[in-house]
Design a protein around this motif. Sequence first.
Motif, PDB file in Angstrom:
ATOM      1  N   ARG A 167       1.765  -0.501  -5.583  1.00 34.44           N
ATOM      2  CA  ARG A 167       0.761  -1.270  -6.605  1.00 34.44           C
ATOM      3  C   ARG A 167       0.426  -2.439  -7.380  1.00 34.44           C
ATOM      4  O   ARG A 167      -0.603  -2.294  -7.318  1.00 34.44           O
ATOM      5  CB  ARG A 167       0.578   0.792  -7.662  1.00 34.44           C
ATOM      6  N   VAL A 198      -1.887   4.733   2.446  1.00 40.83           N
ATOM      7  CA  VAL A 198      -1.710   3.473   1.720  1.00 40.83           C
ATOM      8  C   VAL A 198      -0.808   2.612   3.447  1.00 40.83           C
ATOM      9  O   VAL A 198       0.267   3.096   3.739  1.00 40.83           O
ATOM     10  CB  VAL A 198      -1.510   3.225   0.900  1.00 40.83           C
ATOM     11  N   LEU A 230       0.314   8.580   0.143  1.00 37.71           N
ATOM     12  CA  LEU A 230      -0.446   7.680  -1.852  1.00 37.71           C
ATOM     13  C   LEU A 230       0.176   8.598  -2.416  1.00 37.71           C
ATOM     14  O   LEU A 230       0.795   7.806  -4.362  1.00 37.71           O
ATOM     15  CB  LEU A 230      -1.774   8.610  -1.554  1.00 37.71           C
ATOM     16  N   THR A 258      -5.820   0.721   2.724  1.00 39.38           N
ATOM     17  CA  THR A 258      -5.788   2.129   2.026  1.00 39.38           C
ATOM     18  C   THR A 258      -7.330   2.960   2.776  1.00 39.38           C
ATOM     19  O   THR A 258      -7.843   2.328   3.602  1.00 39.38           O
ATOM     20  CB  THR A 258      -6.386   2.327   0.489  1.00 39.38           C
ATOM     21  N   LYS A 290      -8.154   7.569  -1.797  1.00 37.20           N
ATOM     22  CA  LYS A 290      -7.387   7.921  -0.873  1.00 37.20           C
ATOM     23  C   LYS A 290      -6.120   8.529  -0.896  1.00 37.20           C
ATOM     24  O   LYS A 290      -5.781   9.430  -2.132  1.00 37.20           O
ATOM     25  CB  LYS A 290      -6.769   6.403  -0.560  1.00 37.20           C
ATOM     26  N   LEU A 314       4.093   6.527  -3.286  1.00 38.28           N
ATOM     27  CA  LEU A 314       3.349   4.592  -3.540  1.00 38.28           C
ATOM     28  C   LEU A 314       3.984   4.573  -4.918  1.00 38.28           C
ATOM     29  O   LEU A 314       4.066   4.969  -5.865  1.00 38.28           O
ATOM     30  CB  LEU A 314       1.521   4.763  -3.595  1.00 38.28           C
ATOM     31  N   PHE A 362      -2.486  -5.035   3.056  1.00 32.88           N
ATOM     32  CA  PHE A 362      -2.620  -3.268   2.712  1.00 32.88           C
ATOM     33  C   PHE A 362      -3.766  -3.019   2.785  1.00 32.88           C
ATOM     34  O   PHE A 362      -4.218  -3.679   3.253  1.00 32.88           O
ATOM     35  CB  PHE A 362      -1.907  -2.847   1.572  1.00 32.88           C
ATOM     36  N   MET A 370       0.041  -4.662  -4.652  1.00 32.86           N
ATOM     37  CA  MET A 370      -1.327  -4.693  -4.052  1.00 32.86           C
ATOM     38  C   MET A 370      -2.403  -5.309  -4.799  1.00 32.86           C
ATOM     39  O   MET A 370      -3.342  -6.403  -4.541  1.00 32.86           O
ATOM     40  CB  MET A 370      -1.823  -2.785  -3.465  1.00 32.86           C
ATOM     41  N   LEU A 415      -8.591   3.772  -5.117  1.00 29.95           N
ATOM     42  CA  LEU A 415      -7.109   4.425  -4.820  1.00 29.95           C
ATOM     43  C   LEU A 415      -6.349   5.850  -4.859  1.00 29.95           C
ATOM     44  O   LEU A 415      -6.027   6.459  -3.577  1.00 29.95           O
ATOM     45  CB  LEU A 415      -5.746   3.319  -5.193  1.00 29.95           C
TER      46      LEU A 415
END
Length: 246
Positions: A16, A45, A8, A61, A42, A11, A59, A19, A39
């Motif tokens: 983002r 991803v 994460l 997560t 988590k 990312l 995707f 997603m 998110l």
Amino acid sequence: MKSWLVPLTKLHPSDRIAMYTLLENHFQGITWDGFQTDLARKNWVLLLRDEISHALKGFSTLMLCQTSFCGEKISVVYSGDTIVDPSAWSSTTLPRTWIAAVNFLRQQYADNKLYWLLICSGFRTYRFLPIFWKEFYPRYNKDTPILIENLMASLAQEYYGDCYDKATGIVRFKSPQILGDGLIEIPKGRQTNPHIQFFTTKSPGYRFGDELVCLTEICYENLTHAGQRMWEAESPLEFVQDSVLI
């Protein structure tokens, strides 16, 4: 399609946004703040991209962590937002790479039993369980053992708090995400499937975003033949800028 397992913390902001856009196209009740909040809980991803256009096609997560139950340390994978664009439904990339990713991540806690706690608001998510796992709960043809029932309740209460109702086994969020019409409807001919019938009976409010809590142990011995093929399939792991290319 190709898949990347991304921490994460690595990312990219553009991912983002992609997603969120993918979720918004297939769910009702999606908000940017709600997406970001989920998110943030988590730590990994899994991104699925088209090999040619590199467009995001799906995707998932997940949170991998350790906890204790009945005096024993266990590892748990909590599933979060998961979506695959209908244009990629014919691909097995998501289950294949999800299993490969979890197999890779479990090496961090190799000495512990590893459980997967997922919540299902749609029958397609629930159907992953009988396709790939031998023992999972709840299910139509076997009562949930008391120990597993207590483990599910303990994990769900720990992670979802007051949103979880132990009596029904349902997580009901204050602002639920509801599948769009094209995804929530059960196709003709599939209503008689016993797993799907059980899901709709066990979670009658799935159309309104209710989430059924489910649990399975992640280990090779618990995989069906289909799951074992996914586990054994060639899926080389390469480190790419602190991410894992699957």
